[in-house]
Design a protein around this motif. Sequence first.
Motif, PDB file in Angstrom:
ATOM      1  N   ARG A  16       0.835  -1.209   0.000  1.00 56.86           N
ATOM      2  CA  ARG A  16       0.000   0.000   0.000  1.00 56.86           C
ATOM      3  C   ARG A  16       0.868   1.258   0.000  1.00 56.86           C
ATOM      4  NH1 ARG A  16      -4.736  -0.889   4.515  1.00 56.86           N
ATOM      5  NH2 ARG A  16      -6.356  -1.781   3.175  1.00 56.86           N
ATOM      6  N   GLY A  17       1.921   1.232   0.820  1.00 58.04           N
ATOM      7  CA  GLY A  17       2.793   2.396   0.921  1.00 58.04           C
ATOM      8  C   GLY A  17       3.496   2.711  -0.384  1.00 58.04           C
ATOM      9  N   GLU A  18       3.955   1.674  -1.099  1.00 56.37           N
ATOM     10  CA  GLU A  18       4.613   1.904  -2.380  1.00 56.37           C
ATOM     11  C   GLU A  18       3.634   2.404  -3.433  1.00 56.37           C
ATOM     12  OE1 GLU A  18       7.970   1.755  -2.889  1.00 56.37           O
ATOM     13  OE2 GLU A  18       7.927   1.510  -0.711  1.00 56.37           O
ATOM     14  N   ILE A  19       2.449   1.816  -3.468  1.00 57.49           N
ATOM     15  CA  ILE A  19       1.449   2.239  -4.454  1.00 57.49           C
ATOM     16  C   ILE A  19       0.993   3.668  -4.184  1.00 57.49           C
ATOM     17  CG2 ILE A  19      -0.919   1.808  -5.244  1.00 57.49           C
ATOM     18  CD1 ILE A  19      -0.365  -1.153  -5.060  1.00 57.49           C
ATOM     19  N   ALA A  20       0.966   4.062  -2.890  1.00 54.20           N
ATOM     20  CA  ALA A  20       0.547   5.419  -2.532  1.00 54.20           C
ATOM     21  C   ALA A  20       1.497   6.480  -3.075  1.00 54.20           C
ATOM     22  CB  ALA A  20       0.430   5.544  -1.010  1.00 54.20           C
ATOM     23  N   LYS A  21       2.710   6.084  -3.465  1.00 48.82           N
ATOM     24  CA  LYS A  21       3.623   7.042  -4.083  1.00 48.82           C
ATOM     25  C   LYS A  21       3.122   7.493  -5.457  1.00 48.82           C
ATOM     26  CE  LYS A  21       7.716   5.041  -1.818  1.00 48.82           C
ATOM     27  NZ  LYS A  21       8.996   4.313  -2.018  1.00 48.82           N
ATOM     28  N   THR A 198       3.227   8.219 -16.825  1.00 45.93           N
ATOM     29  CA  THR A 198       3.808   7.189 -17.699  1.00 45.93           C
ATOM     30  C   THR A 198       5.153   6.692 -17.186  1.00 45.93           C
ATOM     31  OG1 THR A 198       4.955   8.806 -19.101  1.00 45.93           O
ATOM     32  CG2 THR A 198       2.674   8.262 -19.689  1.00 45.93           C
ATOM     33  N   ASP A 199       5.640   7.256 -16.095  1.00 49.60           N
ATOM     34  CA  ASP A 199       6.952   6.880 -15.569  1.00 49.60           C
ATOM     35  C   ASP A 199       6.842   6.567 -14.085  1.00 49.60           C
ATOM     36  OD1 ASP A 199       9.614   6.449 -15.130  1.00 49.60           O
ATOM     37  OD2 ASP A 199      10.239   8.543 -15.386  1.00 49.60           O
ATOM     38  N   VAL A 200       6.383   5.352 -13.784  1.00 47.25           N
ATOM     39  CA  VAL A 200       6.194   4.937 -12.394  1.00 47.25           C
ATOM     40  C   VAL A 200       7.521   4.898 -11.648  1.00 47.25           C
ATOM     41  CG1 VAL A 200       5.481   3.008 -10.923  1.00 47.25           C
ATOM     42  CG2 VAL A 200       4.093   3.638 -12.906  1.00 47.25           C
ATOM     43  N   ALA A 201       8.585   4.523 -12.343  1.00 47.02           N
ATOM     44  CA  ALA A 201       9.895   4.405 -11.694  1.00 47.02           C
ATOM     45  C   ALA A 201      10.343   5.730 -11.090  1.00 47.02           C
ATOM     46  CB  ALA A 201      10.927   3.900 -12.689  1.00 47.02           C
ATOM     47  N   SER A 202       9.980   6.836 -11.733  1.00 48.74           N
ATOM     48  CA  SER A 202      10.415   8.145 -11.229  1.00 48.74           C
ATOM     49  C   SER A 202       9.789   8.479  -9.881  1.00 48.74           C
ATOM     50  CB  SER A 202      10.077   9.236 -12.240  1.00 48.74           C
ATOM     51  OG  SER A 202       8.668   9.379 -12.370  1.00 48.74           O
ATOM     52  N   ALA A 203       8.709   7.791  -9.512  1.00 44.62           N
ATOM     53  CA  ALA A 203       8.069   8.031  -8.223  1.00 44.62           C
ATOM     54  C   ALA A 203       8.761   7.284  -7.090  1.00 44.62           C
ATOM     55  CB  ALA A 203       6.596   7.622  -8.288  1.00 44.62           C
ATOM     56  N   GLY A 204       9.761   6.469  -7.433  1.00 39.53           N
ATOM     57  CA  GLY A 204      10.519   5.759  -6.409  1.00 39.53           C
ATOM     58  C   GLY A 204       9.856   4.499  -5.902  1.00 39.53           C
TER      59      GLY A 204
END
Length: 320
Positions: A16-21, A198-204
Amino acid sequence: MSTDAATHQDLLADVRGEIAKVIIGQDDIVDGLLVALIVGGHALVEGVPGTAKTLLATTLAATLDLDVRRVQFTPDLMPSDLIGRVIYRQETGQFVFHEGPLFTNLLIGDEINRTPPKTQAALLEAMQERQVSVEGHSRQLPDPFLVVATQNPVEYEGTYPLPEAQVDRFLVKLSVGYPDAEQERAMLGRHDAGFDATDVASAGVRAVADAAAVERARAAATAVRVDDRIISYLVDLARATRTSPSVQLGISPRGLAMLLHTSKSWTLLRGREFVTPDEVQAMVLPTWRHRLVLRPEVELEGATPDNVLRALLRATPVPR
């Protein structure tokens, strides 16, 4: 709460915490996807365009250290585009099978109801038996194998209703609605700050679970205890759908078994060791809404599977 139960509750909190990013809100959808992952079932995510269905699925994938592939379902998609094909290699004089995107741990099927029935049928064996048949040979799919499919409501132009046999292959159907006003303000704040969907990786977003963690969670869910009174409650609910005057086709024995499994997995993710009516009631809608067939005249009056199921939950005695 045992140490084992707390561990899996922490897994839910971590995901949940990762998706909340990336995603604001939608905890119920995240919970449903994790339940599907632990049970080893498939998830159908439905909502109108623009409600972040695909973004949610791809963000979930980023939290899992699994092989992930994404397929955009289109009207011209062929079965071989999913399964793969046998190709003759002239240099070796041999036929070689080239795997399609089905050979993965997590398949994200984007807008699955925009492809015709012939291609939909190619998914039936894969979703039920975790294998595909090509040229008379059965080929096993990886373990775990999970389909997370998104779809627009069938009223939208360019969609094909999914065959009943395929709909039944989905363990849960999750309905994505509009966020509330506060969530939309927070979303706009992120976009104003430069968020790129479009860039999920940039959200960490980082991977917090691997195949071994999934397997441990499955084993722990199997060990969750179910009292005889809860078993009777499950049976009463299923039988109530079959006798309801609003229902044309009630819940099958397989649908009943699926509710047992989702209730046990949700119990595990809540950090508990035995199923209570609360867990059963929480899982009824996502597990049964796509399996319930209402009478046409009832649908014309505006009834929905969710409304009928809620009424049956209120009318069925709850064990104490």
